[in-house]
Scaffold this active site. Sequence first.
Site, PDB file in Angstrom:
ATOM      1  N   GLY A   1      44.701  37.285  42.474  1.00  0.00           N
ATOM      2  CA  GLY A   1      43.443  38.011  42.465  1.00  0.00           C
ATOM      3  C   GLY A   1      43.218  38.700  43.793  1.00  0.00           C
TER       4      GLY A   1
ATOM      5  N   ASP B   1      33.410  36.160  37.696  1.00  0.00           N
ATOM      6  CA  ASP B   1      33.164  36.610  39.078  1.00  0.00           C
ATOM      7  C   ASP B   1      31.811  37.269  39.289  1.00  0.00           C
ATOM      8  OD1 ASP B   1      35.545  35.618  39.740  1.00  0.00           O
ATOM      9  OD2 ASP B   1      36.569  37.523  40.073  1.00  0.00           O
TER      10      ASP B   1
ATOM     11  N   ARG C   1      39.060  44.231  34.740  1.00  0.00           N
ATOM     12  CA  ARG C   1      39.795  43.162  35.459  1.00  0.00           C
ATOM     13  C   ARG C   1      38.934  41.915  35.628  1.00  0.00           C
ATOM     14  NH1 ARG C   1      38.535  47.223  38.777  1.00  0.00           N
ATOM     15  NH2 ARG C   1      36.805  46.798  40.179  1.00  0.00           N
ATOM     16  N   ASN C   2      37.612  42.058  35.511  1.00  0.00           N
ATOM     17  CA  ASN C   2      36.708  40.915  35.668  1.00  0.00           C
ATOM     18  C   ASN C   2      36.135  40.425  34.340  1.00  0.00           C
ATOM     19  OD1 ASN C   2      37.005  40.428  38.373  1.00  0.00           O
ATOM     20  ND2 ASN C   2      35.496  41.974  38.949  1.00  0.00           N
TER      21      ASN C   2
ATOM     22  N   ASP D   1      30.497  44.039  40.316  1.00  0.00           N
ATOM     23  CA  ASP D   1      31.920  44.383  40.227  1.00  0.00           C
ATOM     24  C   ASP D   1      32.375  44.281  38.772  1.00  0.00           C
ATOM     25  OD1 ASP D   1      34.425  45.107  40.979  1.00  0.00           O
ATOM     26  OD2 ASP D   1      34.948  43.222  41.960  1.00  0.00           O
TER      27      ASP D   1
ATOM     28  N   LYS E   1      40.757  29.066  41.048  1.00  0.00           N
ATOM     29  CA  LYS E   1      40.891  30.207  41.962  1.00  0.00           C
ATOM     30  C   LYS E   1      40.986  29.676  43.365  1.00  0.00           C
ATOM     31  CE  LYS E   1      39.040  34.057  39.776  1.00  0.00           C
ATOM     32  NZ  LYS E   1      38.284  35.257  39.851  1.00  0.00           N
TER      33      LYS E   1
ATOM     34  N   GLU F   1      45.262  33.300  45.048  1.00  0.00           N
ATOM     35  CA  GLU F   1      46.007  33.054  43.815  1.00  0.00           C
ATOM     36  C   GLU F   1      45.153  32.300  42.798  1.00  0.00           C
ATOM     37  OE1 GLU F   1      49.037  31.118  45.904  1.00  0.00           O
ATOM     38  OE2 GLU F   1      50.307  32.906  46.002  1.00  0.00           O
TER      39      GLU F   1
HETATM   40  P1  AMP Z   1      41.068  37.430  39.732  1.00  0.00           P
HETATM   41  O1  AMP Z   1      41.105  36.690  41.010  1.00  0.00           O
HETATM   42  O2  AMP Z   1      39.806  37.178  38.983  1.00  0.00           O
HETATM   43  O3  AMP Z   1      41.389  38.875  39.868  1.00  0.00           O
HETATM   44  O4  AMP Z   1      42.212  36.773  38.795  1.00  0.00           O
HETATM   45  C1  AMP Z   1      43.590  37.115  38.873  1.00  0.00           C
HETATM   46  C2  AMP Z   1      44.233  36.830  37.532  1.00  0.00           C
HETATM   47  O5  AMP Z   1      44.171  35.444  37.241  1.00  0.00           O
HETATM   48  C3  AMP Z   1      43.508  37.513  36.377  1.00  0.00           C
HETATM   49  O6  AMP Z   1      44.037  38.780  36.169  1.00  0.00           O
HETATM   50  C4  AMP Z   1      43.775  36.602  35.204  1.00  0.00           C
HETATM   51  O7  AMP Z   1      44.987  36.930  34.594  1.00  0.00           O
HETATM   52  C5  AMP Z   1      43.891  35.241  35.864  1.00  0.00           C
HETATM   53  N1  AMP Z   1      42.636  34.481  35.732  1.00  0.00           N
HETATM   54  C6  AMP Z   1      41.566  34.506  36.556  1.00  0.00           C
HETATM   55  N2  AMP Z   1      40.603  33.664  36.133  1.00  0.00           N
HETATM   56  C7  AMP Z   1      41.068  33.095  34.997  1.00  0.00           C
HETATM   57  C8  AMP Z   1      40.514  32.146  34.062  1.00  0.00           C
HETATM   58  N3  AMP Z   1      39.292  31.618  34.224  1.00  0.00           N
HETATM   59  N4  AMP Z   1      41.269  31.807  32.990  1.00  0.00           N
HETATM   60  C9  AMP Z   1      42.494  32.354  32.825  1.00  0.00           C
HETATM   61  N5  AMP Z   1      43.058  33.244  33.652  1.00  0.00           N
HETATM   62  C10 AMP Z   1      42.362  33.621  34.740  1.00  0.00           C
END
Ligand code: AMP
Length: 521
Positions: free
Chosen positions: A262, A391, A377-378, A373, A281, A266
């Site tokens: 993200g 987020d 992607r969110n 935001d 996260k 990671e």
């Molecule tokens: P982000 O930090 O929100 O951009 O997350 C990066 C990637 O992690 C996203 O593109 C999703 O593929 C995966 N991801 C984030 N949060 C979740 C979640 N709660 N459940 C499953 N996958 C997630």
Amino acid sequence: MGNKCCSRRHDAERPPVYPHKNEPGFTTCPVSFDTRYTGEPNTRQPSRPPVDVVRTTTKCISNGGRRVVKALCEYTARADSDISFHKGDRMEVLNSSEPDWWMVFHLTTRREGLVPVNYVAEESSVECEDWFFPHVSRKEADKLLLAESNPRGTFLVRPAEHNPHGFSLSVKDWEDGRGYHVKHYKIKPLDKGGFYIATNQTFPSLPALVMSYTKNALGLCHVLARPCPKPEPQIWDLGPELRDKWEIPRMEIQLIRKLGQGNFGEVYYGKWRNNIEVAVKTLREGTMSTQAFLQEAAIMKKFRHNKLVALYAVCSQQEPVYIVQEYMSRGSLLEFLRNGEGKFLQFEDLVYIAAQVASGMEYLESKMLIHRDLAARNVLIGENNTAKICDFGLARVIEDNEYCPKQGSRFPVKWTAPEAIIYGKFSIKSDVWSYGILLMELFTYGKIPYPGLHGKDVIDKIEIGYRMPKPIDVYLPDAIYGLMLQCWDAVPEKRPTFEFLNHYFESFTVTSEMPYKEVHD
Ligand code: AMP
């Protein structure tokens, strides 16, 4: 926290008039059926009273004043203080003062302990019925019923979206040339109690009505064959011990595989206590102040909606900070559309996702919170194309320069309203602008907005009235493109509300675009 919280509130202004659309696609039945639209305002949950307030059965609690609940599905205890149970088990309520966990006495195992409230329902209430879905919208009903494993005649009953005392019966049907589809019938209340679908057939209660239509179709498209299987109820806490506290020991989290990278660190698929699936996260050091993040997370944890990803817990005592969230099996909407099964979604599925995102945002709007935001992607996707926003509020506490409007290249300029870019004026209306961009991402299956333009050029062009043109290589009805343009109105107050947007997509069916005559059996 007070300050922060207040500063996140937006003015509770509403643009003057955004009429609700009527509900297209409601099935009208043979002559005697009264299914006219009532014209009442949208009263979907959570404003609707709990269903046991509008009692529908003739049964009453007859356990000598004891309050008995029945298990809606199986639950396995997660800690010492909660108890396991099977579907149908009966439990006496000892203490119901807490919103999420009730203390009960299990009438078979004779054990005493906490149970998650949304896994049980009052024994005498309609919520105990396998066919009753208290929090399902029309679009969600379609989605659940159309699952391949459900035969024709699978059905559910849900609260009506436009009548606080009415219900809707949704039935899976099949017709030559049309294939499987869902028909929705209005169940109307009688003034003196009881219900009817057709005026010539009235019933003292909902169960009596359902029972009757399971024996004889009486003008419905099909006899009610079997209740739709219920999805597992949403859990808001990892366990009863974590209902007030949400700092958890890091060793309780097992990181199993990396899901993605993200903006802030990671993201992993993991388990809590080797048992419950979670997404974790990890926040890169220096991404944000832990203090600011915890304040923000405390706000996030308070707000719950089934279209917002649940925040379960944090591990903030050491770096990197972990944010433990609900796991969404299909990952981000953007990835899903570009590289996942989302590539094969039908137009109706895209409308369903648009409605879900608007529903989550309608909730934030009603709580006077802003996301800041909002983008594909969110949004995260789970089973059956369920979509949830993640987020929310995080963008506010980011200290990463790269994410800062004035300095960095990674500021999401293409998603941000001009007044937010230029004056830093974020509001629910700047979220509406972002929602319009998200719609374009959605209907173009994840194409980058303003293709070929750099962020800086976008700002200049937007200021002189340029807007993203209607794409020609995908199916996008003029009405939806027109709605995007409304979301991108230069005057924030003229942009629609999320309440309107949700209602719009909830009631948007292919039939509202290309009217056809509903076939009645
Ligand atoms: P982000 O930090 O929100 O951009 O997350 C990066 C990637 O992690 C996203 O593109 C999703 O593929 C995966 N991801 C984030 N949060 C979740 C979640 N709660 N459940 C499953 N996958 C997630």
